[in-house]
Design a protein around this motif. Structure first.
Motif, PDB file in Angstrom:
ATOM      1  N   GLU A   1       5.353  10.144   2.614  1.00 45.39           N
ATOM      2  CA  GLU A   1       3.950   9.962   2.184  1.00 45.39           C
ATOM      3  C   GLU A   1       3.150   9.278   3.290  1.00 45.39           C
ATOM      4  N   GLN A   2       3.750   8.250   3.883  1.00 38.17           N
ATOM      5  CA  GLN A   2       3.059   7.515   4.954  1.00 38.17           C
ATOM      6  C   GLN A   2       2.830   8.390   6.183  1.00 38.17           C
TER       7      GLN A   2
ATOM      8  N   GLN B   1       0.834  -1.204   0.000  1.00 36.88           N
ATOM      9  CA  GLN B   1       0.000   0.000   0.000  1.00 36.88           C
ATOM     10  C   GLN B   1       0.873   1.260   0.000  1.00 36.88           C
TER      11      GLN B   1
ATOM     12  N   GLU C   1       0.935   4.171  -2.758  1.00 39.59           N
ATOM     13  CA  GLU C   1       0.457   5.504  -2.362  1.00 39.59           C
ATOM     14  C   GLU C   1       1.501   6.604  -2.551  1.00 39.59           C
TER      15      GLU C   1
END
Ligand SMILES: Cc1cc2nc3c(=O)[nH]c(=O)nc-3n(C[C@H](O)[C@H](O)[C@H](O)COP(=O)(O)O)c2cc1C
Length: 198
Positions: free
Chosen positions: A138-139, A6, A10
């Motif tokens: 991003e996370q 993921q 993403e």
């Protein structure tokens, strides 16, 4: 889908970013330190280096870049370039990625058989670090892009932040709170890109 897959999916290029804080400066430092520490390098040479510019230091980088570009981009075309610089400056910070050429040279001397490969592997390893930082940011809720104004800005950057002479600037990653989503992304047919034989 597991978290890893993921996270990889993403990570996107997020150009429109703001200065609004998303995570603490300490957390940003932790993310970059984690990436630099755990990303592999050829012969475990650990040639990757990073500098995190926040606040005024970040602004200064994009002012320097704008000034340098102004010297090479014709005045009548400078509008879009300046807009792009403002977009990056609007962010919260920038990660500068370097590779220490002293380490690369040391490897070339120690292992002459692979001499031609070490600069290539050093760049590959830097790319891996960049991906880890990009994905981790991003996370953490930040948006980032990957930029390459080197070698145009190398001298000014080295002088401003007292960069060791052997550190070669590889890439710049401005980041901030996402202020617009990533654009549509097209994918080539995966079966033309991956082959399996069994
Ligand atoms: C090695 C490499 C160099 C790149 N250089 C730039 C760059 O100089 N400027 C830029 O805006 N994007 C740059 N990008 C971003 C790509 O254009 C982008 O990753 C690609 O279009 C896929 O979009 P995504 O990041 O949203 O998945 C670079 C990406 C890679 C992997």
């Amino acid at each position: 889908m597991s978290n890893f897959y993921q996270a990889i999916q993403e990570r996107r290029s997020i150009y429109v970013i703001s200065k609004e804080p998303v995570i603490s400066d300490e957390k940003i430092q932790e993310v970059v330190e984690f990436a630099v520490k755990h990303t592999p390098s050829s012969f475990n040479s650990q040639s990757g280096r990073a500098i995190v510019l926040l606040g005024e230091q970040h602004d200064k980088l994009w002012d320097i870049t704008t000034d340098q570009l102004r010297e090479v981009v014709p005045a009548e075309n400078f509008g879009p370039t300046e807009e792009k610089m403002t977009m990056f400056k609007n962010g919260y910070g920038t990660v500068l990625f370097f590779e220490d050429q002293e380490v690369v040279k040391g490897l070339q001397e120690a292992f002459p058989l692979y001499a031609d490969n070490f600069p290539v592997w050093s760049n590959q390893s830097s790319g891996m670090i960049q991906l880890v930082v990009w994905t981790a940011l991003e996370q953490e809720g930040l948006g980032a892009t990957l930029q390459h104004y080197n070698p145009l800005i190398d001298e000014k950057v080295a002088a401003e932040w007292n960069i060791p002479q052997s550190w070669k600037l590889i890439a710049q990653m401005p980041f901030g709170k996402p202020a617009a989503p990533a654009g549509e992304k097209e994918f080539s047919p995966i079966e033309e890109r991956v082959k399996v034989y069994k």
